[in-house]
Design a protein around this motif. Structure first.
Motif, PDB file in Angstrom:
ATOM      1  N   TRP A 236      36.589  22.646 134.393  1.00  0.00           N
ATOM      2  CA  TRP A 236      36.671  21.674 133.301  1.00  0.00           C
ATOM      3  C   TRP A 236      35.314  21.090 132.920  1.00  0.00           C
ATOM      4  O   TRP A 236      35.050  20.847 131.749  1.00  0.00           O
ATOM      5  CB  TRP A 236      37.634  20.546 133.680  1.00  0.00           C
ATOM      6  N   VAL A 237      34.446  20.836 133.899  1.00  0.00           N
ATOM      7  CA  VAL A 237      33.194  20.148 133.573  1.00  0.00           C
ATOM      8  C   VAL A 237      32.226  21.011 132.765  1.00  0.00           C
ATOM      9  O   VAL A 237      31.282  20.479 132.176  1.00  0.00           O
ATOM     10  CB  VAL A 237      32.478  19.594 134.832  1.00  0.00           C
ATOM     11  N   VAL A 238      32.453  22.321 132.716  1.00  0.00           N
ATOM     12  CA  VAL A 238      31.582  23.161 131.896  1.00  0.00           C
ATOM     13  C   VAL A 238      32.139  23.374 130.488  1.00  0.00           C
ATOM     14  O   VAL A 238      31.488  24.018 129.659  1.00  0.00           O
ATOM     15  CB  VAL A 238      31.316  24.531 132.565  1.00  0.00           C
ATOM     16  N   ARG A 239      33.308  22.830 130.221  1.00  0.00           N
ATOM     17  CA  ARG A 239      33.892  22.978 128.892  1.00  0.00           C
ATOM     18  C   ARG A 239      33.286  21.981 127.917  1.00  0.00           C
ATOM     19  O   ARG A 239      33.074  20.811 128.247  1.00  0.00           O
ATOM     20  CB  ARG A 239      35.414  22.785 128.953  1.00  0.00           C
ATOM     21  N   ASP A 240      33.023  22.438 126.711  1.00  0.00           N
ATOM     22  CA  ASP A 240      32.411  21.583 125.696  1.00  0.00           C
ATOM     23  C   ASP A 240      33.355  20.506 125.174  1.00  0.00           C
ATOM     24  O   ASP A 240      32.904  19.491 124.648  1.00  0.00           O
ATOM     25  CB  ASP A 240      31.938  22.438 124.509  1.00  0.00           C
ATOM     26  N   ASP A 241      34.657  20.728 125.301  1.00  0.00           N
ATOM     27  CA  ASP A 241      35.618  19.791 124.718  1.00  0.00           C
ATOM     28  C   ASP A 241      36.132  18.762 125.715  1.00  0.00           C
ATOM     29  O   ASP A 241      36.991  17.950 125.386  1.00  0.00           O
ATOM     30  CB  ASP A 241      36.803  20.547 124.106  1.00  0.00           C
ATOM     31  N   ILE A 242      35.618  18.761 126.944  1.00  0.00           N
ATOM     32  CA  ILE A 242      36.033  17.784 127.956  1.00  0.00           C
ATOM     33  C   ILE A 242      34.830  16.967 128.390  1.00  0.00           C
ATOM     34  O   ILE A 242      33.851  17.508 128.904  1.00  0.00           O
ATOM     35  CB  ILE A 242      36.678  18.483 129.174  1.00  0.00           C
ATOM     36  N   GLN A 243      34.904  15.671 128.181  1.00  0.00           N
ATOM     37  CA  GLN A 243      33.832  14.766 128.602  1.00  0.00           C
ATOM     38  C   GLN A 243      34.213  13.920 129.821  1.00  0.00           C
ATOM     39  O   GLN A 243      33.357  13.341 130.475  1.00  0.00           O
ATOM     40  CB  GLN A 243      33.434  13.823 127.453  1.00  0.00           C
ATOM     41  N   VAL A 244      35.519  13.819 130.088  1.00  0.00           N
ATOM     42  CA  VAL A 244      36.002  12.979 131.194  1.00  0.00           C
ATOM     43  C   VAL A 244      37.128  13.715 131.917  1.00  0.00           C
ATOM     44  O   VAL A 244      37.989  14.323 131.282  1.00  0.00           O
ATOM     45  CB  VAL A 244      36.534  11.621 130.674  1.00  0.00           C
ATOM     46  N   VAL A 245      37.117  13.635 133.252  1.00  0.00           N
ATOM     47  CA  VAL A 245      38.207  14.166 134.066  1.00  0.00           C
ATOM     48  C   VAL A 245      38.780  13.016 134.887  1.00  0.00           C
ATOM     49  O   VAL A 245      38.044  12.311 135.581  1.00  0.00           O
ATOM     50  CB  VAL A 245      37.714  15.292 135.005  1.00  0.00           C
TER      51      VAL A 245
END
Length: 198
Positions: free
Chosen positions: A66-75
């Motif tokens: 998830w952290v390398v995805r451009d559309d996710i800024q927060v987990v």
């Protein structure tokens, strides 16, 4: 500290929710439901949601993807933060952090003291920054998730919160307020991800 200008606009963020549980699936995931509803009501976008067992490597695998995805800024991770042998969320996440957000766990336990008393010392809520992605872990009960969202995250993931918030950490350089810019004569961080530059 990142000071927020008086006219700062709201910035919707892409948020993913991970529930860590050996017993729950998506259909029984009240905590994931609560977080998804809260973040959507605040104006953010739920990008993805998963449930994984209490396993260090399964947790790391999902968060790392998830952290390398451009559309996710927060987990947002819920569950696995206690003291039983199966509670491994902090062990899974902390080696991934570029910077730990120590104040998050401290404040979460302070807020929890009012509702669960000294049992709050058994909460190992942790948070950190991985590249340009914020990761917040909290206990798996809906009440604990509500405490984390309502008491901390709703404000800190709102670009209008003053005097400072975490949104500047995941915004492109051009959108950060002046106090986040590199001093004159010192180059700014130029790492970029498509859609979320550093």
């Amino acid at each position: 500290m990142s000071h927020v200008p008086a006219d700062a606009p709201f910035v919707p963020l892409g948020i993913a929710v991970l529930t860590v549980s050996d017993t729950r699936g998506l259909n029984e995931d009240g905590s994931g439901d609560l977080l998804g509803e809260r973040l959507a009501a605040a104006g953010h976008a739920l990008r993805e949601r998963q449930v994984v067992p209490d396993d260090v490597y399964r947790i790391r695998a999902v968060v790392s993807a998830w952290v390398v995805r451009d559309d996710i800024q927060v987990v947002l991770v819920n569950g696995g933060t206690g003291f039983t042998p199966r509670d491994t969320t902090p062990e899974a996440l902390m080696p991934l952090f570029d910077k730990a957000i120590d104040g998050y766990g401290e404040l979460f336990r302070h807020l929890s003291l009012e509702s669960i008393g000294t049992s709050t010392v058994q909460s190992r809520a942790v948070a950190g920054l991985i590249d340009r992605t914020l990761v917040f872990a909290m206990p798996g009960s809906p009440k604990a998730c509500a405490t984390a969202w309502d008491g901390i995250l709703a404000a800190q993931l709102d670009a209008r919160t003053r005097p400072c918030n975490f949104v500047a950490m995941v915004l492109p350089e051009a959108e950060r307020c002046d106090s986040r810019q590199a001093p004159t004569g010192r180059p700014a961080d130029t790492r970029t991800r498509e859609g979320v530059a550093s």
